[in-house]
Write an enzyme that holds these catalytic residues in place. Structure first.
Site, PDB file in Angstrom:
ATOM      1  N   ASP A  37      -4.984  -6.238 -14.742  1.00 38.35           N
ATOM      2  CA  ASP A  37      -5.275  -6.722 -16.098  1.00 38.35           C
ATOM      3  C   ASP A  37      -4.143  -7.562 -16.677  1.00 38.35           C
ATOM      4  O   ASP A  37      -2.979  -7.400 -16.319  1.00 38.35           O
ATOM      5  CB  ASP A  37      -5.546  -5.514 -17.006  1.00 38.35           C
ATOM      6  CG  ASP A  37      -6.239  -5.918 -18.294  1.00 38.35           C
ATOM      7  OD1 ASP A  37      -6.870  -6.994 -18.331  1.00 38.35           O
ATOM      8  OD2 ASP A  37      -6.164  -5.147 -19.265  1.00 38.35           O
ATOM      9  N   HIS A  54      -6.035 -16.034 -13.791  1.00 41.04           N
ATOM     10  CA  HIS A  54      -6.809 -15.378 -12.728  1.00 41.04           C
ATOM     11  C   HIS A  54      -6.329 -15.854 -11.353  1.00 41.04           C
ATOM     12  O   HIS A  54      -6.204 -15.078 -10.420  1.00 41.04           O
ATOM     13  CB  HIS A  54      -8.306 -15.660 -12.877  1.00 41.04           C
ATOM     14  CG  HIS A  54      -8.890 -15.070 -14.136  1.00 41.04           C
ATOM     15  ND1 HIS A  54      -8.556 -13.808 -14.585  1.00 41.04           N
ATOM     16  CD2 HIS A  54      -9.774 -15.564 -15.046  1.00 41.04           C
ATOM     17  CE1 HIS A  54      -9.212 -13.557 -15.718  1.00 41.04           C
ATOM     18  NE2 HIS A  54      -9.957 -14.609 -16.018  1.00 41.04           N
ATOM     19  N   LEU A 148      -4.387  -0.231   6.091  1.00 43.69           N
ATOM     20  CA  LEU A 148      -4.772  -0.028   4.693  1.00 43.69           C
ATOM     21  C   LEU A 148      -6.246  -0.365   4.442  1.00 43.69           C
ATOM     22  O   LEU A 148      -6.747  -1.385   4.926  1.00 43.69           O
ATOM     23  CB  LEU A 148      -3.904  -0.944   3.808  1.00 43.69           C
ATOM     24  CG  LEU A 148      -4.224  -0.940   2.312  1.00 43.69           C
ATOM     25  CD1 LEU A 148      -3.594   0.265   1.636  1.00 43.69           C
ATOM     26  CD2 LEU A 148      -3.725  -2.216   1.634  1.00 43.69           C
TER      27      LEU A 148
HETATM   28  C1  IPE Z   1     -10.779  -4.128 -16.888  1.00 46.48           C
HETATM   29  O1  IPE Z   1     -10.118  -5.030 -17.698  1.00 46.48           O
HETATM   30  C2  IPE Z   1     -11.504  -4.841 -15.776  1.00 46.48           C
HETATM   31  C3  IPE Z   1     -10.653  -5.532 -14.799  1.00 46.48           C
HETATM   32  C4  IPE Z   1      -9.361  -5.635 -14.830  1.00 46.48           C
HETATM   33  C5  IPE Z   1     -11.370  -6.146 -13.738  1.00 46.48           C
HETATM   34  P1  IPE Z   1     -10.776  -5.651 -19.008  1.00 46.48           P
HETATM   35  O2  IPE Z   1      -9.852  -6.684 -19.475  1.00 46.48           O
HETATM   36  O3  IPE Z   1     -12.174  -6.041 -18.740  1.00 46.48           O
HETATM   37  O4  IPE Z   1     -10.793  -4.387 -19.981  1.00 46.48           O
HETATM   38  P2  IPE Z   1     -10.899  -4.312 -21.566  1.00 46.48           P
HETATM   39  O5  IPE Z   1     -12.107  -5.096 -21.976  1.00 46.48           O
HETATM   40  O6  IPE Z   1      -9.656  -4.887 -22.111  1.00 46.48           O
HETATM   41  O7  IPE Z   1     -10.998  -2.846 -21.858  1.00 46.48           O
HETATM   42  C1  IPE Z   2      -7.995  -9.160 -15.753  1.00 44.95           C
HETATM   43  O1  IPE Z   2      -7.384  -9.996 -16.669  1.00 44.95           O
HETATM   44  C2  IPE Z   2      -8.999  -9.867 -14.881  1.00 44.95           C
HETATM   45  C3  IPE Z   2     -10.392  -9.506 -15.166  1.00 44.95           C
HETATM   46  C4  IPE Z   2     -10.820  -8.678 -16.081  1.00 44.95           C
HETATM   47  C5  IPE Z   2     -11.368 -10.126 -14.334  1.00 44.95           C
HETATM   48  P1  IPE Z   2      -8.084 -10.341 -18.040  1.00 44.95           P
HETATM   49  O2  IPE Z   2      -8.953 -11.520 -17.852  1.00 44.95           O
HETATM   50  O3  IPE Z   2      -8.772  -9.150 -18.603  1.00 44.95           O
HETATM   51  O4  IPE Z   2      -6.838 -10.739 -18.915  1.00 44.95           O
HETATM   52  P2  IPE Z   2      -6.586 -10.295 -20.407  1.00 44.95           P
HETATM   53  O5  IPE Z   2      -6.692  -8.800 -20.440  1.00 44.95           O
HETATM   54  O6  IPE Z   2      -7.617 -10.952 -21.241  1.00 44.95           O
HETATM   55  O7  IPE Z   2      -5.202 -10.761 -20.704  1.00 44.95           O
HETATM   56 MG    MG Z   3      -8.163  -7.620 -19.753  1.00 44.12          MG
END
Ligand code: IPE
Ligand code: IPE
Ligand code: MG
Length: 259
Positions: A37, A54, A148
Site C-alpha cells: 500500500d 504502481h 518460495l
Molecule cells: C488494500 O489497499 C488493497 C491493496 C493494497 C491491494 P487499499 O488502498 O485498497 O485499502 P484502503 O481503501 O485504503 O483501506
Molecule cells: C496500493 O497502493 C496498490 C493498490 C491498492 C492496487 P494505493 O493505490 O492504495 O496507494 P494509496 O494508498 O492510495 O497511496
Molecule cells: Mg491504498
C-alpha cells in the site's frame, strides 16, 4: 555470514541489506503476508500521477520476493488488488490489470531461475480472458518450482473468500457430501483459497494505514502485525528484515500462557 546461514540461496548475487540487524535463521516466519500500500501517495508526493507509484511498486515486489527467498520464507502472500479496488477510476483499474499482465510476462524467467512458485488467491475468474490465461499459464509454468511460494492476491477480499467457502460447503450439504455437524475450523479452512498453506505468521502493511482492508480475515487470527509509515515504493529489503527482526522478539501465546 548470510551465505553461511542460507547456503541453499538461489539468489546468489548479493547479501540482503539487513540494516545491521541479525535475524535468527531458525525463527524465520514461514508465511509473510504483505499489503502493498501507499503507491498513490508516494507518486503524489513526487507530483506524479498515481500510476507512476504502481509501476514503482512492482520494483519493490521484485526486491522483496528476492529477500524473502534468500532468508528462507516459504510463502509470501502479497495483496495486489482487492474486491473493493474496482471502485477506483476505470483508467487506474485498467493500468493495474495491464501492470499485472506485464509483471507476469517479464518475471516468469527470473521466477523460474529462482525456483519461485507463483500462485493466486482471489476471484481471478472475473478478470479479462487474456489476463486469466496469463495467470493460468504462469501458474502452470512455475508449478514445479521448489522454492518460495509467491501468492498474489488479485480480486481478493476476505469476506468474499468466506462467502465462497460457505457456498462450497452449502453445496456439499445439499448433495449429501457434508453435514452441518461436520463443519469444523479445519473444514472451513479447507474451503479457503489458502487451504494448503499455513496461516500467516507475520503481516506487514506499509503506508501508515492501520487496517486490514479485507485481507485474509480468517487467516490472521493469530498473525503478528507490523506497520510502517514508509510507502510501498520506498519499502526496501532492510524494512522487511526489520519487520522479521521485530517479529522474532515477540512472544506468541495463541491464547495460552507465557512459556
Ligand atoms: C488494500 O489497499 C488493497 C491493496 C493494497 C491491494 P487499499 O488502498 O485498497 O485499502 P484502503 O481503501 O485504503 O483501506
Ligand atoms: C496500493 O497502493 C496498490 C493498490 C491498492 C492496487 P494505493 O493505490 O492504495 O496507494 P494509496 O494508498 O492510495 O497511496
Ligand atoms: Mg491504498
Amino acid at each position: 555470514m548470510w551465505q553461511r546461514w542460507f547456503n541453499k540461496n538461489n539468489y546468489a548475487q548479493s547479501e540482503p541489506d539487513t540494516a545491521g540487524l541479525v535475524i535468527d535463521p531458525v525463527k524465520i516466519p514461514a508465511h509473510v503476508a504483505i499489503i502493498m500500500d501507499g503507491n498513490g501517495r508516494w507518486a503524489k508526493a513526487k507530483g506524479m500521477p498515481r500510476v507512476f507509484g504502481h509501476r514503482a511498486g512492482v520494483e519493490t515486489l521484485r526486491e522483496i520476493v528476492k529477500t524473502a527467498s534468500q532468508i528462507g520464507v516459504k510463502v509470501l502472500t502479497a495483496y495486489a488488488f482487492s474486491t473493493e479496488n474496482w471502485k477506483r477510476p476505470a483508467d487506474e483499474v485498467a493500468f493495474l490489470m495491464n501492470l499485472l499482465a506485464e509483471y507476469l510476462d517479464s518475471e516468469i524467467e527470473e521466477l523460474n531461475q529462482n525456483q519461485v512458485k507463483l500462485r493466486f488467491i482471489g476471484d481471478t475468474e472475473q478478470l479479462a480472458p487474456a489476463l486469466k490465461a496469463k495467470i493460468a499459464e504462469t501458474t502452470r509454468l512455475t508449478a514445479q518450482n521448489s522454492g518460495l511460494i509467491l501468492n498474489l492476491a488479485v480480486n481478493y477480499g476476505g469476506r468474499a473468500e468466506l462467502v465462497r467457502a460457505f457456498r462450497l460447503m452449502a453445496d456439499k450439504i445439499s448433495n449429501g457430501a457434508l453435514t452441518a455437524a461436520e463443519i469444523t475450523e479445519d473444514v472451513v479452512n479447507a474451503h479457503l483459497y489458502t487451504a494448503d498453506l499455513p496461516d500467516p505468521d507475520l503481516l506487514i502493511r506499509p503506508s501508515g494505514d492501520l487496517r486490514l482492508s479485507n485481507y485474509l480475515l480468517w487467516q490472521v487470527a493469530y498473525t503478528e502485525f507490523w506497520f510502517t509509515n514508509v510507502n510501498w515504493p520506498d519499502f526496501k529489503p532492510h524494512h522487511f528484515i526489520e519487520a522479521i527482526y521485530e517479529y522474532q522478539q515477540r512472544e506468541r501465546r495463541f491464547g495460552g500462557l507465557k512459556k
